[in-house]
Design a protein around this motif. Structure first.
Motif, PDB file in Angstrom:
ATOM      1  N   GLY A 120      24.840   2.240  13.174  1.00  0.00           N
ATOM      2  CA  GLY A 120      24.356   2.375  11.806  1.00  0.00           C
ATOM      3  C   GLY A 120      23.186   3.323  11.695  1.00  0.00           C
ATOM      4  O   GLY A 120      22.979   4.196  12.544  1.00  0.00           O
ATOM      5  N   ASP A 121      22.388   3.152  10.655  1.00  0.00           N
ATOM      6  CA  ASP A 121      21.234   4.013  10.436  1.00  0.00           C
ATOM      7  C   ASP A 121      20.155   3.241   9.680  1.00  0.00           C
ATOM      8  O   ASP A 121      20.420   2.170   9.121  1.00  0.00           O
ATOM      9  N   ILE A 122      18.942   3.811   9.679  1.00  0.00           N
ATOM     10  CA  ILE A 122      17.794   3.178   9.044  1.00  0.00           C
ATOM     11  C   ILE A 122      17.183   4.175   8.062  1.00  0.00           C
ATOM     12  O   ILE A 122      17.226   5.388   8.291  1.00  0.00           O
ATOM     13  N   PHE A 123      16.645   3.649   6.963  1.00  0.00           N
ATOM     14  CA  PHE A 123      16.148   4.515   5.891  1.00  0.00           C
ATOM     15  C   PHE A 123      14.837   3.946   5.344  1.00  0.00           C
ATOM     16  O   PHE A 123      14.531   2.762   5.500  1.00  0.00           O
ATOM     17  N   VAL A 124      14.083   4.820   4.676  1.00  0.00           N
ATOM     18  CA  VAL A 124      12.836   4.395   4.038  1.00  0.00           C
ATOM     19  C   VAL A 124      12.577   5.265   2.816  1.00  0.00           C
ATOM     20  O   VAL A 124      12.915   6.451   2.802  1.00  0.00           O
ATOM     21  N   LYS A 125      12.036   4.635   1.791  1.00  0.00           N
ATOM     22  CA  LYS A 125      11.479   5.386   0.669  1.00  0.00           C
ATOM     23  C   LYS A 125      10.182   4.678   0.279  1.00  0.00           C
ATOM     24  O   LYS A 125      10.099   3.442   0.295  1.00  0.00           O
ATOM     25  N   SER A 126       9.168   5.465  -0.045  1.00  0.00           N
ATOM     26  CA  SER A 126       7.871   4.863  -0.290  1.00  0.00           C
ATOM     27  C   SER A 126       7.024   5.777  -1.164  1.00  0.00           C
ATOM     28  O   SER A 126       7.168   7.009  -1.141  1.00  0.00           O
ATOM     29  N   THR A 127       6.157   5.149  -1.934  1.00  0.00           N
ATOM     30  CA  THR A 127       5.173   5.872  -2.741  1.00  0.00           C
ATOM     31  C   THR A 127       3.802   5.301  -2.421  1.00  0.00           C
ATOM     32  O   THR A 127       3.602   4.082  -2.488  1.00  0.00           O
ATOM     33  N   LEU A 128       2.896   6.155  -2.045  1.00  0.00           N
ATOM     34  CA  LEU A 128       1.568   5.707  -1.665  1.00  0.00           C
ATOM     35  C   LEU A 128       0.909   4.956  -2.825  1.00  0.00           C
ATOM     36  O   LEU A 128       0.860   5.430  -3.952  1.00  0.00           O
ATOM     37  N   GLY A 129       0.446   3.745  -2.531  1.00  0.00           N
ATOM     38  CA  GLY A 129      -0.217   2.932  -3.532  1.00  0.00           C
ATOM     39  C   GLY A 129       0.706   2.084  -4.370  1.00  0.00           C
ATOM     40  O   GLY A 129       0.246   1.238  -5.144  1.00  0.00           O
ATOM     41  N   GLU A 130       2.040   2.263  -4.225  1.00  0.00           N
ATOM     42  CA  GLU A 130       2.996   1.504  -5.051  1.00  0.00           C
ATOM     43  C   GLU A 130       3.912   0.600  -4.235  1.00  0.00           C
ATOM     44  O   GLU A 130       4.403  -0.404  -4.745  1.00  0.00           O
ATOM     45  N   GLY A 131       4.163   0.940  -2.990  1.00  0.00           N
ATOM     46  CA  GLY A 131       5.013   0.079  -2.180  1.00  0.00           C
ATOM     47  C   GLY A 131       6.061   0.859  -1.415  1.00  0.00           C
ATOM     48  O   GLY A 131       6.189   2.085  -1.536  1.00  0.00           O
ATOM     49  N   SER A 132       6.851   0.125  -0.625  1.00  0.00           N
ATOM     50  CA  SER A 132       7.859   0.738   0.245  1.00  0.00           C
ATOM     51  C   SER A 132       9.142  -0.070   0.228  1.00  0.00           C
ATOM     52  O   SER A 132       9.143  -1.273  -0.055  1.00  0.00           O
ATOM     53  N   THR A 133      10.235   0.609   0.551  1.00  0.00           N
ATOM     54  CA  THR A 133      11.522  -0.056   0.772  1.00  0.00           C
ATOM     55  C   THR A 133      12.094   0.464   2.081  1.00  0.00           C
ATOM     56  O   THR A 133      12.268   1.667   2.256  1.00  0.00           O
ATOM     57  N   PHE A 134      12.347  -0.441   2.996  1.00  0.00           N
ATOM     58  CA  PHE A 134      13.028  -0.123   4.252  1.00  0.00           C
ATOM     59  C   PHE A 134      14.401  -0.778   4.218  1.00  0.00           C
ATOM     60  O   PHE A 134      14.540  -1.922   3.771  1.00  0.00           O
ATOM     61  N   TRP A 135      15.401  -0.073   4.707  1.00  0.00           N
ATOM     62  CA  TRP A 135      16.725  -0.695   4.769  1.00  0.00           C
ATOM     63  C   TRP A 135      17.553  -0.107   5.898  1.00  0.00           C
ATOM     64  O   TRP A 135      17.302   1.000   6.375  1.00  0.00           O
ATOM     65  N   ILE A 136      18.526  -0.904   6.320  1.00  0.00           N
ATOM     66  CA  ILE A 136      19.495  -0.461   7.336  1.00  0.00           C
ATOM     67  C   ILE A 136      20.899  -0.564   6.750  1.00  0.00           C
ATOM     68  O   ILE A 136      21.159  -1.371   5.857  1.00  0.00           O
ATOM     69  N   GLU A 137      21.782   0.275   7.246  1.00  0.00           N
ATOM     70  CA  GLU A 137      23.205   0.207   6.911  1.00  0.00           C
ATOM     71  C   GLU A 137      23.970   0.155   8.227  1.00  0.00           C
ATOM     72  O   GLU A 137      23.936   1.101   9.013  1.00  0.00           O
ATOM     73  N   ILE A 138      24.617  -0.987   8.458  1.00  0.00           N
ATOM     74  CA  ILE A 138      25.256  -1.263   9.745  1.00  0.00           C
ATOM     75  C   ILE A 138      26.751  -1.525   9.527  1.00  0.00           C
ATOM     76  O   ILE A 138      27.115  -2.349   8.680  1.00  0.00           O
ATOM     77  N   PRO A 139      27.647  -0.853  10.275  1.00  0.00           N
ATOM     78  CA  PRO A 139      29.074  -1.174  10.166  1.00  0.00           C
ATOM     79  C   PRO A 139      29.364  -2.562  10.758  1.00  0.00           C
ATOM     80  O   PRO A 139      28.848  -2.909  11.820  1.00  0.00           O
ATOM     81  N   VAL A 140      30.157  -3.346  10.050  1.00  0.00           N
ATOM     82  CA  VAL A 140      30.541  -4.681  10.516  1.00  0.00           C
ATOM     83  C   VAL A 140      32.053  -4.835  10.357  1.00  0.00           C
ATOM     84  O   VAL A 140      32.685  -4.133   9.576  1.00  0.00           O
ATOM     85  N   VAL A 195       0.807  -1.223   0.000  1.00  0.00           N
ATOM     86  CA  VAL A 195       0.000   0.000   0.000  1.00  0.00           C
ATOM     87  C   VAL A 195       0.833   1.262   0.000  1.00  0.00           C
ATOM     88  O   VAL A 195       0.352   2.334  -0.377  1.00  0.00           O
ATOM     89  N   GLY A 196       2.099   1.182   0.452  1.00  0.00           N
ATOM     90  CA  GLY A 196       2.943   2.366   0.491  1.00  0.00           C
ATOM     91  C   GLY A 196       2.591   3.297   1.639  1.00  0.00           C
ATOM     92  O   GLY A 196       1.654   3.057   2.417  1.00  0.00           O
ATOM     93  N   ILE A 197       3.344   4.392   1.738  1.00  0.00           N
ATOM     94  CA  ILE A 197       3.188   5.343   2.840  1.00  0.00           C
ATOM     95  C   ILE A 197       3.108   6.743   2.258  1.00  0.00           C
ATOM     96  O   ILE A 197       3.891   7.116   1.367  1.00  0.00           O
ATOM     97  N   ALA A 198       2.189   7.536   2.766  1.00  0.00           N
ATOM     98  CA  ALA A 198       2.044   8.916   2.299  1.00  0.00           C
ATOM     99  C   ALA A 198       3.273   9.736   2.690  1.00  0.00           C
ATOM    100  O   ALA A 198       3.913   9.476   3.715  1.00  0.00           O
ATOM    101  N   LYS A 199       3.583  10.737   1.871  1.00  0.00           N
ATOM    102  CA  LYS A 199       4.769  11.565   2.083  1.00  0.00           C
ATOM    103  C   LYS A 199       4.750  12.236   3.451  1.00  0.00           C
ATOM    104  O   LYS A 199       5.769  12.313   4.142  1.00  0.00           O
TER     105      LYS A 199
END
Length: 884
Positions: free
Chosen positions: A482-502, A438-442
Motif C-alpha cells: 500500500g501507501d501512506i499519505f499526509v495533508k496538513s495546514t500549519l496551525g489548523e491540523g493534519s490528516t494522515f492516512w494509509i491505503e492498503i490492498p486487502v 498544530v499542523g505541519i509546515a509545507k
C-alpha cells in the motif's frame, strides 16, 4: 490460343465437369504425396488453396481469358513453398503430375490421342517456364537476403566479441568456442578450454542446485539468466551476469548453446561489502535494543509493583516519573528495533483473516485514557459496509493506526478533536486520522516520512521521540503493498492516512444484522440549540448508514421510545427530567463515567463510537438480562484459564461467579462453533461444555476439538460436560464422543470442585464462605439460605442471579404460551429446554420436571400431551418468586 489447343477448347466442358476427379487423381500419385509429406504440406489445404486455382488457370488459358505462363496461383504457391526449402526438381515433380493427371483423364474418357497429348504438354511446358522464372527470382531474392543476414550477423558477432564474454557449448555442455575476452578474464588458453566442460570454472560457493536449475531453465524455457561466480586459472574468482540461449537449426533441432556474459566482479564485491556493513549496523542496533529492553522491563515491572504498595505521596510521585520515563524509553527502543528489522529485511508481513471492526475498535479504546487526560475527544466512523472478514496483516495496520493516534494526541492542544475514519472500496482499505492540532509546515511535509526526522513544532512541549514512527509506518505500508499519505495546514491540523490492498474473505458486510428492533423504535436526538456538532454528527453518521430515522428535537416533551442526549447539553433541569423519567435514554459522554450506572433506564456510552458500542447501548436498555452489573471477587483456590460453552444466560452468570470465586479466568462461548473457534485461538486448562447448544452441540464441538488436537499434535485439553441428561447410557455415549468427565445440572459445588481437583493446580489460598450477614437477600419462593450455602453465594450475588432469572422468565413465559397455542413443537422444545436449565440451579424441581417432560413431548410432537396444564404449573411456580 484456340489455334494452338483446338481439341482442348472443343472438350473444355468435359474437363471442367471432371475438376474434382482430376485434382484428386493429382494428389493420389505416390511422388506428390511424398513431397507434400516431407515438407509438412497439408493435402487438403494444398487442394483448396492452390491445386484448384491451378486447374482454373488452365481452363482460363483454354478459354482465352488469361495468358499462358503467368499463373498467379503458382506464384502464391511458390511464396508458400519457399519457406519450406522445396527444391526445383520437387517443384517440377509436383507440376508434372498435374499434367499426368490430365492425360490419364483423357484415357479414362476415351479422348486420348497424340494431338490432345501434345496440347496438354504444350500448356504444361509454357506454364512451367513461367513457374521456373518465378522460382529463380525467389531463390535469388532468398540468397540476397541470406547474404545480408550473414553480413549483419558478422557485425553483431564482432560487436558482441568486443563488448561481452562469449562462449559456445555443444548439447553435452562441452565448450566449442570462447572469445578473447573470456580467455583474458579466466586466464585459460583457448586450447585448454575447447573440449572442456564449463565445470572447469565451478566455484565452491556455487551450489549444485543452481546449475540443476540452469539446465532445467534451458530445457523448458530455452534461456537462462543469472549471476555466476567462477574460478580463474590462478585460483582467484570472477562474477559474470550471464544469458545462455539454446541455438536451433532450421528444422528446430537443438544444436548448441551460446553464452553472453559481462564481468560484474567489482559491482558484486561492492554490493556484498555494503550488505556486510549494513548487517553489522543492523545487528548492533537490534542487539543493543534487546540488551537495553531486558533490564528496562525488570525496572518497569518492579516500579509497577511498588506503585501498588502503600507508599508516601512524594514517593508515589517519584515512582510515576520513573515509570513514565521508562515507558518513553521503551517506546524509543521498540521504534529502533522495528526500524532495524525493516532495514535488515528480517521484518515479515503475516496476513490473517480478521474483522477490521473489532481490530480498530480495540485500538481506539487503548488511546481513550491518554486523550481524556488532555480533554481531547476521539470520534470515529468505521464504515459498517466493510465486510466482516478481511485478509491482511491486522497487527501492522493497528500499529500504523496507533502511531497516527499517538502523534495526533501529542500534537493536539487541550480540548481538541481527533477523528478516525475507516472505509474499504474496491479491496483497498483506507484508515485515516485527522486532528485539529498544530499542523505541519509545507516545507516539512516532504521529509515527514524520512527516518530520524521531526517537523518543527514551536511552542509544543513533550514531543519526545526517535523520529522513526512515521518512517516505520511508511515502510510497513509499502511492505503490505500500500501507501501512506499526509495533508496538513500549519496551525489548523493534519490528516494522515494509509491505503492498503486487502482480500475480502467473507462477502457479508454489516457488522450486525439484527437492528430491526432498533429501526422500529421512535428515536429522538436532543440538541440544546438544535444544531449538531462533530460529536453528535459522529452518531448520526452511523444512523444514516443503517437508514435509522432519528428526529432532532430541542425539547424532551414529545413522545419517544428512546432519546439520545449529549452529556454536555444536560443542564440541571434536563438531568432531573431524565433521572425521574420512565422513558429510556442513551447519554453520549466525552469520557467514561459511572454516574448513570445505577439507573436501569439510562445507558451511558462514551466516544469514540462504533457499531458494536452503539448496539450494546441499545441492548443494555432493552435486554438487561444480557448484562451482568455485578462482579464479586472471591478467594483463590485453583489456577487456570477455562473455556465455558453455555447458551443459557443464567447458567453463564452462575458459572462466571463461581469461577471468579475460585480465582479462575475464563472465556465464554454461546454455542459449540464459537467454542471451537475460541479453542483454536487460545490456550485453556479446562473446557466446560454444555451438551445442548444452538449452531453446533457439545458432542460435535468436542469431536472437532479432538480432531484439531490430533492434526496439530497438541496436548489434550480436558473437557467436562455440563449436562442435565441422566438417562442410562448418556455418560457412556459422552465418553465415546470425547468428554473426560461430567458435571450435572443443577451444578453441585462438590462435583465442580472434584473436576477442578482432577485437572487444575491448587493454590495456597482458599475460598471464604459467605458471612451470615451476606446471605440475607429477602427473596420469596426460594430457599435463600440453602442456595447461598450450596452454591457459596453471597446474598448480593444470589439476588443478582434471581433478577436475571425473573427478567428472562418475563420473556420466555409469554414465548412458551404463544408456542403452545400455535402448537409450534420446535419452539416449545427450545423454550422449555431453556427454562429447565435456568430453573435447575435454583433447585426449582417442579419447574425443572415439568419443563423437561414438556421438552420431551414436544420433540416427539406428541399432540395428546396436556401442554396447557403443564404450562400453568410452570407459570404459577415462577410467579411465586419475588424479590422483596
Amino acid at each position: 490460343m484456340e489455334r494452338k489447343v483446338p481439341i482442348l477448347v472443343k472438350n473444355r466442358d468435359i474437363f471442367m465437369s471432371a475438376k474434382e476427379i482430376i485434382l484428386l487423381q493429382w494428389v493420389s500419385y505416390e511422388s506428390p504425396q511424398e513431397i507434400l509429406k516431407v515438407h509438412n504440406i497439408d493435402k487438403k489445404q494444398f487442394l483448396d488453396d492452390y491445386a484448384g486455382g491451378v486447374f482454373d488457370y488452365f481452363i482460363g488459358v483454354i478459354s482465352g481469358r488469361v495468358e499462358i505462363g503467368d499463373c498467379p496461383i503458382m506464384q502464391n504457391l511458390l511464396i508458400y513453398l519457399k519457406d519450406r526449402d522445396i527444391r526445383a526438381d520437387e517443384l517440377f515433380e509436383i507440376c508434372s503430375h498435374f499434367r499426368k493427371s490430365m492425360i490419364d483423364f483423357t484415357y479414362d474418357v476415351k479422348l486420348n490421342s497424340k494431338a490432345i497429348f501434345d496440347e496438354i504438354s504444350f500448356l504444361f511446358d509454357q506454364n512451367f517456364r513461367g513457374v521456373l522464372r518465378h522460382y529463380t527470382d525467389t531463390i535469388f531474392q532468398k540468397e540476397q537476403e541470406i547474404n545480408r543476414h550473414v553480413k549483419l550477423l558478422s557485425e553483431y558477432q564482432k560487436a558482441l566479441d568486443e563488448s561481452s564474454i562469449i562462449s559456445k557449448t555443444d548439447m553435452d555442455g562441452k565448450i566449442t568456442y570462447v572469445n578473447d575476452k573470456y580467455i583474458k578474464l579466466s586466464g585459460y588458453s583457448a586450447d585448454e578450454l575447447i573440449g572442456s566442460k564449463h565445470s572447469i570454472f565451478k566455484h565452491e560457493d556455487m551450489p549444485q542446485e543452481y546449475f540443476d536449475d540452469l539446465w532445467f531453465q534451458l530445457k523448458h524455457a530455452d534461456v537462462f539468466r543469472g549471476t555466476i561466480k567462477n574460478n580463474k586459472k590462478d585460483g582467484d574468482y570472477f562474477y559474470v551476469d550471464v544469458t545462455i540461449v539454446k541455438i536451433t537449426d532450421p528444422y528446430d533441432n537443438s544444436i548448441e548453446y551460446i553464452s553472453i556474459a559481462n564481468d560484474v566482479t567489482k559491482l558484486v564485491d561492492a554490493r556484498l561489502e555494503a550488505q556486510k556493513a549494513s548487517r553489522a549496523k543492523e545487528y548492533f542496533l537490534s542487539n543493543m535494543s534487546h540488551e537495553i529492553r531486558t533490564p528496562l522491563n525488570a525496572i518497569l515491572g518492579f516500579v509497577n509493583l511498588l506503585i501498588d504498595k502503600d507508599v508516601s505521596k512524594q514517593h508515589r510521585k517519584y515512582l510515576e516519573i520513573i515509570l513514565n520515563s521508562g515507558e518513553n524509553l521503551l517506546s524509543i527502543i521498540n521504534d529502533i528495533l522495528d526500524f532495524s528489522k525493516l532495514r535488515s529485511g528480517e521484518f515479515t508481513i503475516e496476513p490473517k483473516i480478521f474483522s477490521i471492526h473489532e481490530e480498530i475498535s480495540h485500538a481506539l479504546e487503548l488511546f481513550v485514557a491518554s486523550a481524556n487526560s488532555r480533554d481531547i475527544t476521539i470520534t470515529s466512523f468505521i464504515d459498517p459496509k466493510i465486510p466482516k472478514e478481511l485478509y491482511a496483516d491486522a497487527l501492522r495496520i493497528k500499529q500504523i493506526l496507533s502511531n497516527f493516534l499517538s502523534n495526533a494526541i501529542k500534537f493536539t492542544k487541550t480540548g481538541g478533536h481527533i477523528h478516525v475514519e475507516v472505509t474499504c472500496d474496491n479491496e483497498i482499505l483506507k484508515v485515516s486520522v485527522s486532528d485539529n492540532g498544530v499542523g505541519i509546515a509545507k516545507e516539512d511535509l516532504k521529509n515527514i516520512f524520512s527516518a530520524f526526522t521531526q517537523a518543527n513544532h514551536e511552542g509544543i512541549e513533550n514531543y519526545e521521540g526517535t523520529g522513526l514512527g512515521l518512517s516505520i509506518c511508511h515502510q510497513l505500508s509499502k511492505h503490505m503493498g500500500g501507501d501512506i499519505f499526509v495533508k496538513s495546514t500549519l496551525g489548523e491540523g493534519s490528516t494522515f492516512w494509509i491505503e492498503i490492498p486487502v482480500e475480502i474473505h467473507s462477502k457479508e458486510c454489516k457488522i450486525f444484522n439484527d437492528i430491526d428492533e432498533i429501526k422500529a423504535l421512535k428515536i429522538v436526538l436532543y440538541l440544546k440549540d438544535g444544531t449538531p456538532n462533530y460529536k453528535t454528527e459522529s452518531f448520526l453518521k452511523y444512523a444514516k448508514v443503517f437508514n435509522t430515522e432519528i428526529d432532532v428535537v430541542e425539547s424532551l416533551d414529545k413522545e419517544y421510545d428512546i432519546a439520545i442526549v449529549l452529556e454536555e447539553d444536560i443542564d440541571d433541569k434536563i438531568r432531573e427530567k431524565i433521572l425521574d423519567s420512565n422513558e429510556k435514554y442513551i447519554i453520549l459522554a466525552s469520557k467514561p463515567d459511572d454516574k448513570y450506572e445505577k439507573y436501569f433506564h439510562i445507558s451511558s456510552v462514551y466516544f469514540p463510537l462504533y457499531c458494536s458500542k452503539i448496539k450494546s447501548a441499545f441492548d443494555e436498555l432493552f435486554h438487561p438480562e444480557l448484562f451482568c452489573p455485578y462482579r464479586v471477587d472471591g478467594g483463590k483456590k485453583f489456577s487456570g484459564h477455562i473455556l465455558i460453552a453455555e447458551d443459557n444466560i443464567a447458567n453463564q452468570e452462575l458459572i462466571k461467579i463461581l469461577l471468579d470465586k475460585y480465582g479462575l479466568t475464563y472465556d465464554l462461548a454461546t454455542n459449540g462453533l464459537e467454542a471451537v473457534n475460541l479453542y483454536k485461538k487460545n490456550n485453556y486448562d479446562l473446557i466446560l461444555m454444555d451438551e445442548q447448544m444452538p449452531v453446533m452441540d457439545g458432542n460435535a464441538a468436542v469431536q472437532a476439538i479432538i480432531k484439531y488436537e490430533k492434526e496439530k499434535g497438541l496436548r489434550h485439553t480436558p473437557v467436562s460436560a455440563l449436562t442435565a441428561n441422566v438417562i442410562k447410557g448418556a455418560k457412556e455415549r459422552g465418553l465415546q464422543s470425547g468428554f473426560d468427565s461430567f458435571l450435572g445440572k443443577p451444578i453441585v459445588i462438590k462435583e465442580l470442585e472434584r473436576v477442578f481437583f482432577n485437572y487444575l493446580k491448587i493454590t495456597k489460598e482458599s475460598i471464604g464462605t459467605p458471612n451470615s450477614s451476606d446471605t440475607k437477600c429477602n427473596i420469596e419462593g426460594l430457599d435463600c439460605e440453602k442456595l447461598t450455602q450450596e452454591l457459596m453465594l453471597s446474598g448480593e450475588e444470589l439476588r443478582m442471579l434471581v433478577e436475571l432469572f425473573i427478567k428472562k422468565m418475563q420473556i420466555q413465559i409469554p414465548e412458551l404460551q404463544n408456542a403452545i397455542e400455535l402448537r409450534d413443537y420446535k419452539k416449545i422444545a427450545l423454550v422449555s429446554h431453556s427454562i429447565k436449565g435456568s430453573s435447575g440451579n435454583f433447585r426449582l424441581e417442579e419447574i425443572q420436571e415439568e419443563s423437561a417432560k414438556m421438552e420431551g413431548m414436544a420433540k416427539n410432537k406428541d399432540s395428546k400431551y396436556k401442554y396447557e396444564a403443564a404450562f400453568e404449573k410452570i407459570k404459577d411456580r415462577v410467579a411465586k418468586i419475588k424479590i422483596v
